[in-house]
Design a protein around this motif. Structure first.
Motif, PDB file in Angstrom:
ATOM      1  N   SER A 130      14.155  -9.191  -1.981  1.00 48.82           N
ATOM      2  CA  SER A 130      14.615  -8.943  -0.612  1.00 48.82           C
ATOM      3  C   SER A 130      15.118  -7.507  -0.482  1.00 48.82           C
ATOM      4  N   ASN A 131      15.608  -7.204   0.716  1.00 46.88           N
ATOM      5  CA  ASN A 131      16.060  -5.854   1.048  1.00 46.88           C
ATOM      6  C   ASN A 131      14.951  -4.811   0.863  1.00 46.88           C
ATOM      7  N   LEU A 132      13.788  -5.120   1.373  1.00 45.37           N
ATOM      8  CA  LEU A 132      12.657  -4.187   1.295  1.00 45.37           C
ATOM      9  C   LEU A 132      12.356  -3.625   2.678  1.00 45.37           C
ATOM     10  N   GLU A 133      11.496  -2.615   2.685  1.00 42.65           N
ATOM     11  CA  GLU A 133      11.045  -2.025   3.948  1.00 42.65           C
ATOM     12  C   GLU A 133       9.526  -2.052   3.989  1.00 42.65           C
ATOM     13  N   LEU A 134       9.009  -2.233   5.168  1.00 43.85           N
ATOM     14  CA  LEU A 134       7.556  -2.169   5.349  1.00 43.85           C
ATOM     15  C   LEU A 134       7.251  -0.930   6.192  1.00 43.85           C
ATOM     16  N   LEU A 135       6.570   0.027   5.576  1.00 46.07           N
ATOM     17  CA  LEU A 135       6.203   1.239   6.313  1.00 46.07           C
ATOM     18  C   LEU A 135       4.726   1.150   6.685  1.00 46.07           C
ATOM     19  N   THR A 136       4.444   1.300   7.969  1.00 43.60           N
ATOM     20  CA  THR A 136       3.056   1.330   8.429  1.00 43.60           C
ATOM     21  C   THR A 136       2.756   2.740   8.913  1.00 43.60           C
ATOM     22  N   ILE A 137       1.646   3.303   8.463  1.00 44.80           N
ATOM     23  CA  ILE A 137       1.238   4.622   8.974  1.00 44.80           C
ATOM     24  C   ILE A 137      -0.136   4.460   9.610  1.00 44.80           C
ATOM     25  N   ARG A 138      -0.167   4.547  10.937  1.00 45.99           N
ATOM     26  CA  ARG A 138      -1.448   4.502  11.642  1.00 45.99           C
ATOM     27  C   ARG A 138      -2.010   5.919  11.649  1.00 45.99           C
ATOM     28  N   HIS A 139      -3.326   6.036  11.576  1.00 44.88           N
ATOM     29  CA  HIS A 139      -3.982   7.360  11.594  1.00 44.88           C
ATOM     30  C   HIS A 139      -3.416   8.251  10.492  1.00 44.88           C
ATOM     31  N   TYR A 140      -3.325   7.688   9.298  1.00 40.33           N
ATOM     32  CA  TYR A 140      -2.668   8.398   8.199  1.00 40.33           C
ATOM     33  C   TYR A 140      -3.517   9.547   7.678  1.00 40.33           C
ATOM     34  N   THR A 141      -2.842  10.462   7.031  1.00 38.03           N
ATOM     35  CA  THR A 141      -3.526  11.512   6.275  1.00 38.03           C
ATOM     36  C   THR A 141      -2.983  11.414   4.847  1.00 38.03           C
ATOM     37  N   PRO A 142      -3.742  11.905   3.853  1.00 38.24           N
ATOM     38  CA  PRO A 142      -3.219  11.842   2.481  1.00 38.24           C
ATOM     39  C   PRO A 142      -1.872  12.559   2.366  1.00 38.24           C
ATOM     40  N   GLU A 143      -1.727  13.662   3.112  1.00 32.99           N
ATOM     41  CA  GLU A 143      -0.478  14.440   3.013  1.00 32.99           C
ATOM     42  C   GLU A 143       0.723  13.593   3.459  1.00 32.99           C
ATOM     43  N   ILE A 144       0.525  12.908   4.561  1.00 35.78           N
ATOM     44  CA  ILE A 144       1.681  12.190   5.104  1.00 35.78           C
ATOM     45  C   ILE A 144       2.064  11.023   4.194  1.00 35.78           C
ATOM     46  N   ILE A 145       1.062  10.424   3.570  1.00 33.16           N
ATOM     47  CA  ILE A 145       1.381   9.353   2.614  1.00 33.16           C
ATOM     48  C   ILE A 145       2.175   9.944   1.449  1.00 33.16           C
ATOM     49  N   GLY A 146       1.717  11.104   0.969  1.00 35.65           N
ATOM     50  CA  GLY A 146       2.429  11.778  -0.129  1.00 35.65           C
ATOM     51  C   GLY A 146       3.872  12.055   0.254  1.00 35.65           C
ATOM     52  N   ASP A 147       4.067  12.572   1.472  1.00 36.22           N
ATOM     53  CA  ASP A 147       5.419  12.929   1.916  1.00 36.22           C
ATOM     54  C   ASP A 147       6.334  11.714   1.954  1.00 36.22           C
ATOM     55  N   PHE A 148       5.795  10.598   2.392  1.00 40.47           N
ATOM     56  CA  PHE A 148       6.678   9.450   2.628  1.00 40.47           C
ATOM     57  C   PHE A 148       6.812   8.513   1.450  1.00 40.47           C
ATOM     58  N   ILE A 149       5.787   8.443   0.644  1.00 34.86           N
ATOM     59  CA  ILE A 149       5.858   7.507  -0.474  1.00 34.86           C
ATOM     60  C   ILE A 149       6.411   8.206  -1.706  1.00 34.86           C
ATOM     61  N   GLY A 150       5.950   9.456  -1.940  1.00 38.04           N
ATOM     62  CA  GLY A 150       6.464  10.220  -3.074  1.00 38.04           C
ATOM     63  C   GLY A 150       6.448   9.365  -4.319  1.00 38.04           C
ATOM     64  N   ASN A 151       7.614   9.263  -4.970  1.00 40.12           N
ATOM     65  CA  ASN A 151       7.616   8.394  -6.148  1.00 40.12           C
ATOM     66  C   ASN A 151       8.460   7.139  -5.944  1.00 40.12           C
ATOM     67  N   ARG A 152       8.467   6.656  -4.701  1.00 41.02           N
ATOM     68  CA  ARG A 152       9.181   5.393  -4.468  1.00 41.02           C
ATOM     69  C   ARG A 152       8.387   4.229  -5.055  1.00 41.02           C
ATOM     70  N   VAL A 153       9.101   3.200  -5.439  1.00 42.54           N
ATOM     71  CA  VAL A 153       8.426   2.030  -6.012  1.00 42.54           C
ATOM     72  C   VAL A 153       7.779   1.235  -4.880  1.00 42.54           C
ATOM     73  N   VAL A 154       6.463   1.068  -4.975  1.00 40.05           N
ATOM     74  CA  VAL A 154       5.737   0.314  -3.953  1.00 40.05           C
ATOM     75  C   VAL A 154       5.393  -1.059  -4.529  1.00 40.05           C
ATOM     76  N   TYR A 155       5.800  -2.110  -3.828  1.00 39.37           N
ATOM     77  CA  TYR A 155       5.561  -3.481  -4.304  1.00 39.37           C
ATOM     78  C   TYR A 155       4.184  -3.980  -3.884  1.00 39.37           C
ATOM     79  N   LEU A 156       3.760  -3.503  -2.712  1.00 37.44           N
ATOM     80  CA  LEU A 156       2.477  -3.967  -2.188  1.00 37.44           C
ATOM     81  C   LEU A 156       1.975  -2.913  -1.228  1.00 37.44           C
ATOM     82  N   GLN A 157       0.669  -2.611  -1.291  1.00 40.11           N
ATOM     83  CA  GLN A 157       0.128  -1.681  -0.301  1.00 40.11           C
ATOM     84  C   GLN A 157      -1.259  -2.102   0.135  1.00 40.11           C
ATOM     85  N   GLN A 158      -1.581  -1.722   1.362  1.00 40.95           N
ATOM     86  CA  GLN A 158      -2.904  -2.033   1.911  1.00 40.95           C
ATOM     87  C   GLN A 158      -3.372  -0.849   2.730  1.00 40.95           C
TER      88      GLN A 158
END
Ligand code: ASP
Ligand code: MG
Length: 425
Positions: free
Chosen positions: A384-412
Protein backbone atom coordinates in the motif's frame (compact mmCIF):
# COMPACT_ATOMS: atom_id res chain seq x y z
CA UNK A 1 -36.83 29.36 -26.60
CA UNK A 2 -33.31 30.63 -25.90
CA UNK A 3 -30.70 27.90 -25.57
CA UNK A 4 -30.02 26.60 -22.08
CA UNK A 5 -26.58 26.98 -20.55
CA UNK A 6 -25.42 24.96 -17.56
CA UNK A 7 -22.95 26.48 -15.06
CA UNK A 8 -21.32 24.48 -12.34
CA UNK A 9 -19.72 26.13 -9.33
CA UNK A 10 -17.60 23.85 -7.13
CA UNK A 11 -16.71 24.06 -3.45
CA UNK A 12 -13.93 26.62 -3.91
CA UNK A 13 -16.19 29.01 -5.79
CA UNK A 14 -18.66 29.09 -2.88
CA UNK A 15 -16.14 28.74 -0.06
CA UNK A 16 -17.14 31.97 1.70
CA UNK A 17 -19.46 34.96 1.50
CA UNK A 18 -16.79 36.70 -0.59
CA UNK A 19 -16.59 33.80 -3.03
CA UNK A 20 -20.39 33.78 -3.37
CA UNK A 21 -20.33 37.50 -4.18
CA UNK A 22 -17.84 36.71 -6.93
CA UNK A 23 -20.12 33.94 -8.22
CA UNK A 24 -22.98 36.45 -8.30
CA UNK A 25 -20.88 38.83 -10.40
CA UNK A 26 -20.33 36.09 -12.95
CA UNK A 27 -24.00 35.09 -13.00
CA UNK A 28 -25.02 38.73 -13.39
CA UNK A 29 -23.23 38.90 -16.75
CA UNK A 30 -25.39 36.06 -18.05
CA UNK A 31 -28.59 36.92 -16.25
CA UNK A 32 -30.56 37.48 -19.44
CA UNK A 33 -29.86 33.92 -20.62
CA UNK A 34 -31.51 30.64 -19.74
CA UNK A 35 -29.32 29.22 -17.01
CA UNK A 36 -29.16 26.12 -14.87
CA UNK A 37 -26.67 26.71 -12.06
CA UNK A 38 -25.33 23.65 -10.27
CA UNK A 39 -23.69 24.30 -6.90
CA UNK A 40 -21.47 22.11 -4.69
CA UNK A 41 -21.11 22.21 -0.94
CA UNK A 42 -19.17 25.16 0.48
CA UNK A 43 -15.41 24.69 0.82
CA UNK A 44 -14.59 21.45 2.67
CA UNK A 45 -18.11 20.87 4.03
CA UNK A 46 -18.39 17.43 2.43
CA UNK A 47 -15.27 16.28 4.28
CA UNK A 48 -16.59 17.81 7.49
CA UNK A 49 -19.91 15.99 7.15
CA UNK A 50 -18.04 12.75 6.48
CA UNK A 51 -16.34 13.31 9.83
CA UNK A 52 -19.68 13.93 11.58
CA UNK A 53 -20.97 10.69 10.12
CA UNK A 54 -17.90 8.75 11.26
CA UNK A 55 -18.26 10.06 14.82
CA UNK A 56 -21.94 9.16 14.85
CA UNK A 57 -21.26 5.66 13.57
CA UNK A 58 -18.56 5.26 16.20
CA UNK A 59 -20.98 6.57 18.86
CA UNK A 60 -18.56 9.38 19.69
CA UNK A 61 -21.27 11.95 20.22
CA UNK A 62 -19.07 14.59 21.80
CA UNK A 63 -16.77 14.73 18.78
CA UNK A 64 -19.81 14.62 16.53
CA UNK A 65 -21.47 17.59 18.19
CA UNK A 66 -18.29 19.64 18.12
CA UNK A 67 -17.90 19.12 14.39
CA UNK A 68 -21.56 19.73 13.73
CA UNK A 69 -21.45 22.99 15.64
CA UNK A 70 -18.46 24.12 13.59
CA UNK A 71 -20.30 23.41 10.32
CA UNK A 72 -23.42 25.20 11.52
CA UNK A 73 -21.54 28.25 12.77
CA UNK A 74 -19.64 28.53 9.51
CA UNK A 75 -22.76 28.42 7.35
CA UNK A 76 -24.73 30.81 9.54
CA UNK A 77 -21.83 33.28 9.63
CA UNK A 78 -21.37 33.36 5.87
CA UNK A 79 -25.13 33.54 5.32
CA UNK A 80 -25.53 36.44 7.76
CA UNK A 81 -22.68 38.26 6.06
CA UNK A 82 -24.45 37.89 2.70
CA UNK A 83 -27.79 39.20 3.95
CA UNK A 84 -26.03 42.11 5.66
CA UNK A 85 -26.52 40.89 9.18
CA UNK A 86 -30.30 40.56 8.98
CA UNK A 87 -30.91 37.63 11.34
CA UNK A 88 -34.63 37.80 10.53
CA UNK A 89 -34.01 37.03 6.88
CA UNK A 90 -35.85 33.96 5.65
CA UNK A 91 -32.50 32.41 4.66
CA UNK A 92 -31.48 32.13 8.31
CA UNK A 93 -34.73 30.44 9.28
CA UNK A 94 -34.43 28.03 6.38
CA UNK A 95 -30.86 27.13 7.32
CA UNK A 96 -32.00 26.48 10.89
CA UNK A 97 -34.70 24.15 9.57
CA UNK A 98 -32.16 22.26 7.47
CA UNK A 99 -29.81 21.89 10.44
CA UNK A 100 -32.73 20.62 12.53
CA UNK A 101 -33.49 18.03 9.86
CA UNK A 102 -29.87 16.93 9.80
CA UNK A 103 -29.62 16.76 13.59
CA UNK A 104 -32.85 14.79 13.95
CA UNK A 105 -31.12 11.87 12.25
CA UNK A 106 -28.60 11.69 15.08
CA UNK A 107 -31.30 11.28 17.72
CA UNK A 108 -30.90 7.53 17.49
CA UNK A 109 -28.08 5.13 16.69
CA UNK A 110 -27.52 4.27 13.00
CA UNK A 111 -29.84 1.51 11.89
CA UNK A 112 -28.73 0.92 8.30
CA UNK A 113 -25.43 0.50 6.48
CA UNK A 114 -22.73 3.12 6.13
CA UNK A 115 -23.50 3.95 2.50
CA UNK A 116 -27.17 4.69 3.22
CA UNK A 117 -26.47 6.96 6.16
CA UNK A 118 -23.64 8.60 4.24
CA UNK A 119 -26.04 9.88 1.64
CA UNK A 120 -28.70 11.03 4.13
CA UNK A 121 -26.08 13.02 6.05
CA UNK A 122 -23.45 14.18 3.58
CA UNK A 123 -26.01 15.47 1.06
CA UNK A 124 -26.77 18.34 3.45
CA UNK A 125 -23.65 20.18 2.30
CA UNK A 126 -25.32 20.91 -1.04
CA UNK A 127 -28.69 21.62 0.60
CA UNK A 128 -27.07 24.34 2.74
CA UNK A 129 -24.98 25.91 -0.03
CA UNK A 130 -27.76 26.13 -2.62
CA UNK A 131 -30.13 27.70 -0.08
CA UNK A 132 -27.53 30.35 0.65
CA UNK A 133 -26.59 31.07 -2.97
CA UNK A 134 -30.20 31.15 -4.15
CA UNK A 135 -31.31 33.56 -1.43
CA UNK A 136 -28.29 35.77 -1.98
CA UNK A 137 -28.90 36.02 -5.73
CA UNK A 138 -32.52 36.96 -5.05
CA UNK A 139 -31.35 39.41 -2.37
CA UNK A 140 -29.25 41.34 -4.91
CA UNK A 141 -31.93 41.21 -7.57
CA UNK A 142 -30.95 38.16 -9.63
CA UNK A 143 -34.28 36.34 -9.54
CA UNK A 144 -33.85 32.56 -9.55
CA UNK A 145 -35.76 29.41 -8.77
CA UNK A 146 -34.26 26.77 -6.50
CA UNK A 147 -34.95 23.23 -7.71
CA UNK A 148 -34.38 20.29 -5.35
CA UNK A 149 -32.13 17.92 -7.33
CA UNK A 150 -33.71 14.99 -5.50
CA UNK A 151 -36.98 15.81 -7.24
CA UNK A 152 -35.53 15.89 -10.74
CA UNK A 153 -32.68 13.38 -10.78
CA UNK A 154 -34.08 9.93 -10.06
CA UNK A 155 -31.52 7.36 -9.02
CA UNK A 156 -31.53 3.73 -7.98
CA UNK A 157 -30.60 2.76 -4.42
CA UNK A 158 -26.85 2.34 -5.01
CA UNK A 159 -26.03 4.62 -2.12
CA UNK A 160 -22.84 6.67 -2.51
CA UNK A 161 -22.88 5.88 -6.21
CA UNK A 162 -26.42 6.50 -7.38
CA UNK A 163 -27.18 5.41 -10.93
CA UNK A 164 -29.43 7.90 -12.71
CA UNK A 165 -32.55 6.66 -14.44
CA UNK A 166 -32.36 8.87 -17.50
CA UNK A 167 -35.83 8.49 -18.94
CA UNK A 168 -37.63 9.23 -15.65
CA UNK A 169 -35.19 12.03 -14.86
CA UNK A 170 -35.74 13.62 -18.26
CA UNK A 171 -39.47 13.94 -17.61
CA UNK A 172 -38.92 15.21 -14.08
CA UNK A 173 -36.35 17.75 -15.29
CA UNK A 174 -38.59 19.06 -18.02
CA UNK A 175 -41.24 19.64 -15.38
CA UNK A 176 -38.98 21.22 -12.74
CA UNK A 177 -36.88 23.41 -15.05
CA UNK A 178 -39.78 25.20 -16.68
CA UNK A 179 -38.15 27.93 -18.73
CA UNK A 180 -41.49 29.37 -19.70
CA UNK A 181 -41.88 30.56 -16.11
CA UNK A 182 -38.33 31.66 -15.22
CA UNK A 183 -34.89 31.91 -16.77
CA UNK A 184 -32.46 31.17 -13.93
CA UNK A 185 -32.63 27.91 -12.03
CA UNK A 186 -30.31 26.74 -9.30
CA UNK A 187 -29.87 23.20 -8.03
CA UNK A 188 -27.59 20.97 -5.97
CA UNK A 189 -24.75 19.07 -7.51
CA UNK A 190 -23.82 15.60 -6.25
CA UNK A 191 -27.25 14.50 -5.00
CA UNK A 192 -30.28 12.70 -6.38
CA UNK A 193 -33.42 11.02 -5.06
CA UNK A 194 -34.78 7.48 -5.19
CA UNK A 195 -38.31 6.48 -6.02
CA UNK A 196 -39.13 6.09 -2.32
CA UNK A 197 -37.79 9.53 -1.50
CA UNK A 198 -34.43 8.73 0.08
CA UNK A 199 -31.38 10.73 -0.92
CA UNK A 200 -28.44 9.33 -2.86
CA UNK A 201 -25.09 10.85 -3.75
CA UNK A 202 -23.28 10.36 -7.02
CA UNK A 203 -19.69 9.85 -5.85
CA UNK A 204 -17.20 12.37 -4.48
CA UNK A 205 -16.76 15.41 -6.70
CA UNK A 206 -19.96 14.36 -8.43
CA UNK A 207 -21.29 17.86 -9.10
CA UNK A 208 -19.54 17.93 -12.47
CA UNK A 209 -21.51 14.85 -13.35
CA UNK A 210 -24.74 16.50 -12.23
CA UNK A 211 -24.02 19.42 -14.56
CA UNK A 212 -23.32 17.07 -17.46
CA UNK A 213 -26.38 14.91 -16.93
CA UNK A 214 -28.66 17.95 -16.64
CA UNK A 215 -27.16 19.36 -19.82
CA UNK A 216 -27.92 16.09 -21.57
CA UNK A 217 -31.47 15.80 -20.22
CA UNK A 218 -32.32 19.43 -20.99
CA UNK A 219 -30.49 19.52 -24.35
CA UNK A 220 -28.33 22.41 -23.21
CA UNK A 221 -26.15 24.41 -25.55
CA UNK A 222 -23.04 24.12 -23.38
CA UNK A 223 -21.70 23.50 -19.90
CA UNK A 224 -19.24 25.72 -18.05
CA UNK A 225 -17.36 24.47 -15.01
CA UNK A 226 -16.05 27.47 -13.05
CA UNK A 227 -12.88 26.54 -11.19
CA UNK A 228 -10.01 28.01 -9.22
CA UNK A 229 -7.57 27.12 -12.01
CA UNK A 230 -7.17 28.53 -15.51
CA UNK A 231 -8.48 25.39 -17.23
CA UNK A 232 -7.29 21.82 -17.79
CA UNK A 233 -3.53 21.76 -17.24
CA UNK A 234 -1.02 19.26 -18.58
CA UNK A 235 -0.08 18.35 -15.00
CA UNK A 236 -0.58 19.42 -11.44
CA UNK A 237 1.76 22.43 -11.16
CA UNK A 238 2.71 21.17 -7.70
CA UNK A 239 4.35 18.09 -9.21
CA UNK A 240 5.49 19.50 -12.54
CA UNK A 241 6.62 23.10 -12.81
CA UNK A 242 6.36 23.15 -16.61
CA UNK A 243 2.62 22.49 -16.62
CA UNK A 244 0.78 24.29 -19.43
CA UNK A 245 -2.90 24.93 -20.02
CA UNK A 246 -4.52 22.78 -22.70
CA UNK A 247 -6.75 24.92 -24.91
CA UNK A 248 -8.71 22.20 -26.66
CA UNK A 249 -9.23 18.64 -25.43
CA UNK A 250 -11.31 16.02 -27.23
CA UNK A 251 -13.98 14.06 -25.36
CA UNK A 252 -11.88 10.96 -25.80
CA UNK A 253 -8.80 12.54 -24.27
CA UNK A 254 -10.83 14.04 -21.44
CA UNK A 255 -12.43 10.74 -20.50
CA UNK A 256 -9.03 9.01 -20.52
CA UNK A 257 -7.51 11.74 -18.33
CA UNK A 258 -10.40 11.69 -15.88
CA UNK A 259 -10.29 7.90 -15.72
CA UNK A 260 -6.60 7.80 -14.87
CA UNK A 261 -7.15 10.26 -12.05
CA UNK A 262 -6.96 13.82 -13.37
CA UNK A 263 -8.63 15.85 -10.64
CA UNK A 264 -9.97 18.41 -13.04
CA UNK A 265 -13.19 16.68 -13.84
CA UNK A 266 -15.25 13.81 -12.52
CA UNK A 267 -14.82 10.71 -14.77
CA UNK A 268 -18.56 10.26 -15.30
CA UNK A 269 -18.91 13.80 -16.67
CA UNK A 270 -17.89 13.18 -20.25
CA UNK A 271 -20.34 10.53 -21.43
CA UNK A 272 -23.55 12.59 -21.04
CA UNK A 273 -22.11 15.55 -22.91
CA UNK A 274 -20.32 13.47 -25.55
CA UNK A 275 -23.55 11.64 -26.32
CA UNK A 276 -25.16 14.91 -27.34
CA UNK A 277 -21.99 16.65 -28.53
CA UNK A 278 -22.39 19.40 -25.95
CA UNK A 279 -19.16 21.37 -25.47
CA UNK A 280 -17.81 21.80 -21.96
CA UNK A 281 -15.79 24.84 -20.92
CA UNK A 282 -13.47 24.81 -17.94
CA UNK A 283 -12.87 28.38 -16.83
CA UNK A 284 -11.40 30.29 -13.94
CA UNK A 285 -13.90 32.06 -11.70
CA UNK A 286 -11.12 34.52 -10.90
CA UNK A 287 -10.66 35.43 -14.56
CA UNK A 288 -14.04 34.92 -16.23
CA UNK A 289 -12.86 36.59 -19.43
CA UNK A 290 -9.85 34.32 -19.92
CA UNK A 291 -10.20 31.57 -22.49
CA UNK A 292 -9.96 28.45 -20.32
CA UNK A 293 -10.18 24.98 -21.87
CA UNK A 294 -12.82 23.65 -24.19
CA UNK A 295 -13.64 19.95 -24.16
CA UNK A 296 -15.50 19.12 -27.33
CA UNK A 297 -15.91 16.87 -30.32
CA UNK A 298 -12.95 16.78 -32.65
CA UNK A 299 -12.78 14.99 -36.00
CA UNK A 300 -9.02 15.26 -36.19
CA UNK A 301 -6.71 14.33 -33.32
CA UNK A 302 -5.67 17.36 -31.25
CA UNK A 303 -1.91 17.49 -30.75
CA UNK A 304 -1.12 17.57 -27.05
CA UNK A 305 2.07 17.89 -25.03
CA UNK A 306 2.84 15.12 -22.52
CA UNK A 307 0.07 15.11 -19.91
CA UNK A 308 0.86 13.77 -16.45
CA UNK A 309 -1.67 12.45 -14.00
CA UNK A 310 -0.75 11.24 -10.54
CA UNK A 311 -3.18 9.10 -8.55
CA UNK A 312 -2.18 8.75 -4.92
CA UNK A 313 -3.10 6.28 -2.22
CA UNK A 314 -3.01 3.18 -4.39
CA UNK A 315 -2.77 -0.45 -3.33
CA UNK A 316 -1.24 -3.17 -5.45
CA UNK A 317 -2.77 -6.56 -4.70
CA UNK A 318 -1.40 -9.85 -5.97
CA UNK A 319 -3.62 -12.92 -5.87
CA UNK A 320 -2.36 -16.46 -6.39
CA UNK A 321 -4.68 -19.47 -6.44
CA UNK A 322 -3.88 -21.63 -3.41
CA UNK A 323 -3.98 -24.84 -5.47
CA UNK A 324 -1.39 -23.64 -8.02
CA UNK A 325 -3.97 -23.57 -10.81
CA UNK A 326 -3.55 -21.17 -13.71
CA UNK A 327 -4.98 -17.68 -13.54
CA UNK A 328 -7.01 -17.99 -16.70
CA UNK A 329 -10.46 -17.06 -17.86
CA UNK A 330 -12.63 -18.76 -15.24
CA UNK A 331 -10.37 -17.60 -12.46
CA UNK A 332 -10.21 -14.06 -13.87
CA UNK A 333 -13.95 -13.83 -14.11
CA UNK A 334 -14.23 -14.92 -10.48
CA UNK A 335 -11.77 -12.23 -9.41
CA UNK A 336 -13.55 -9.50 -11.36
CA UNK A 337 -16.93 -10.56 -9.99
CA UNK A 338 -15.50 -10.17 -6.52
CA UNK A 339 -14.03 -6.74 -7.29
CA UNK A 340 -17.31 -5.66 -8.81
CA UNK A 341 -19.32 -6.94 -5.87
CA UNK A 342 -17.26 -4.87 -3.44
CA UNK A 343 -17.32 -1.90 -5.80
CA UNK A 344 -13.54 -1.69 -5.97
CA UNK A 345 -12.25 0.63 -8.67
CA UNK A 346 -9.67 -1.17 -10.80
CA UNK A 347 -6.99 1.13 -12.16
CA UNK A 348 -4.54 -1.32 -13.74
CA UNK A 349 -4.19 -5.09 -14.04
CA UNK A 350 -1.49 -7.58 -14.92
CA UNK A 351 -1.45 -11.35 -14.94
CA UNK A 352 0.99 -14.25 -15.21
CA UNK A 353 0.53 -18.00 -15.02
CA UNK A 354 -0.34 -18.12 -11.34
CA UNK A 355 -0.47 -14.48 -10.27
CA UNK A 356 -3.01 -11.79 -10.83
CA UNK A 357 -1.98 -8.27 -9.89
CA UNK A 358 -4.36 -5.34 -9.63
CA UNK A 359 -3.81 -1.71 -8.71
CA UNK A 360 -6.81 -0.19 -6.91
CA UNK A 361 -7.80 2.87 -4.89
CA UNK A 362 -7.31 2.42 -1.18
CA UNK A 363 -10.93 2.63 -0.03
CA UNK A 364 -10.33 1.05 3.37
CA UNK A 365 -13.89 -0.10 4.10
CA UNK A 366 -14.54 -1.75 0.77
CA UNK A 367 -11.05 -3.14 0.39
CA UNK A 368 -11.05 -4.73 3.84
CA UNK A 369 -14.17 -6.74 3.06
CA UNK A 370 -12.92 -7.70 -0.39
CA UNK A 371 -9.53 -8.88 0.89
CA UNK A 372 -11.21 -11.05 3.50
CA UNK A 373 -13.25 -12.74 0.81
CA UNK A 374 -10.30 -13.13 -1.53
CA UNK A 375 -8.34 -14.94 1.15
CA UNK A 376 -10.77 -17.88 0.95
CA UNK A 377 -9.40 -18.89 -2.42
CA UNK A 378 -6.20 -17.02 -2.99
CA UNK A 379 -2.96 -16.28 -1.31
CA UNK A 380 -3.08 -12.52 -1.08
CA UNK A 381 -0.11 -10.16 -0.96
CA UNK A 382 -0.28 -6.43 -1.18
CA UNK A 383 1.68 -3.18 -1.06
CA UNK A 384 0.00 0.00 0.00
CA UNK A 385 0.87 3.69 -0.02
CA UNK A 386 1.76 3.64 -3.71
CA UNK A 387 1.23 6.12 -6.51
CA UNK A 388 0.05 5.53 -10.03
CA UNK A 389 1.61 7.90 -12.54
CA UNK A 390 0.06 8.05 -16.00
CA UNK A 391 1.84 9.90 -18.80
CA UNK A 392 -0.25 10.43 -21.91
CA UNK A 393 1.68 11.34 -25.08
CA UNK A 394 4.90 10.45 -23.32
CA UNK A 395 8.41 11.02 -24.55
CA UNK A 396 11.44 9.00 -23.40
CA UNK A 397 12.84 12.17 -21.79
CA UNK A 398 9.80 12.79 -19.67
CA UNK A 399 9.73 9.20 -18.46
CA UNK A 400 13.41 9.55 -17.52
CA UNK A 401 12.71 12.78 -15.64
CA UNK A 402 9.86 11.36 -13.62
CA UNK A 403 10.84 7.79 -13.00
CA UNK A 404 14.60 8.25 -12.60
CA UNK A 405 15.66 5.55 -10.21
CA UNK A 406 12.42 5.18 -8.30
CA UNK A 407 11.29 1.64 -7.60
CA UNK A 408 8.58 0.71 -10.08
CA UNK A 409 6.28 -2.15 -9.02
CA UNK A 410 4.35 -2.37 -12.25
CA UNK A 411 4.46 -0.57 -15.57
CA UNK A 412 2.54 -0.62 -18.82
CA UNK A 413 3.05 1.18 -22.09
CA UNK A 414 1.01 1.57 -25.22
CA UNK A 415 1.98 3.82 -28.09
CA UNK A 416 0.31 6.80 -26.44
CA UNK A 417 0.31 6.09 -22.72
CA UNK A 418 2.81 4.95 -20.10
CA UNK A 419 1.73 4.02 -16.58
CA UNK A 420 3.84 3.32 -13.50
CA UNK A 421 2.98 2.08 -10.05
CA UNK A 422 5.61 3.30 -7.61
CA UNK A 423 6.32 4.02 -3.96
CA UNK A 424 4.84 7.33 -2.86
CA UNK A 425 7.47 10.06 -3.37
N1 ASP B 1 -19.46 18.30 -2.47
C1 ASP B 1 -19.15 17.06 -3.12
C2 ASP B 1 -17.71 16.71 -2.86
O1 ASP B 1 -16.97 17.53 -2.35
C3 ASP B 1 -19.46 17.07 -4.57
C4 ASP B 1 -18.63 18.03 -5.38
O2 ASP B 1 -17.99 18.93 -4.85
O3 ASP B 1 -18.62 17.89 -6.60
O4 ASP B 1 -17.31 15.64 -3.19
MG1 MG C 1 -16.74 19.69 -3.17
Amino acid sequence: MKPIRVFKFGGASVKSAGAIRNLANIVKRFSAENLVIVVSAMAKTTNALEEVLMHWMNADLTAMNTKLKEIKQFHLNEALDLVEGDSNHLLIAELQTLFNQLETQFGQAPTKGYDFHYDQVVSFGELFSTRIVSHYLNFIGIANTLVDARRCLRSDTSYREGVIDESTSRLLCQREFDFSSANIFLTQGFIAGTEVGTTTTLGREGSDYTAAILANLLDAQDVTIWKDVAGVLSADPKIFSNAVKLNIVSYQEAIELAYCGAQIIHPKTIKPIQNKKIPLYVKSFMEPDAQGTIIAHSDTPVKLPPVLVLKRNQVLITLSPRDFSFVIEDCLSKIFALLYKHRIKVNMVHNSAINFTVCVDNDKLRLGDALEEMKHEFAVRYNSNLELLTIRHYTPEIIGDFIGNRVVYLQQRTRSTARFVMDAS
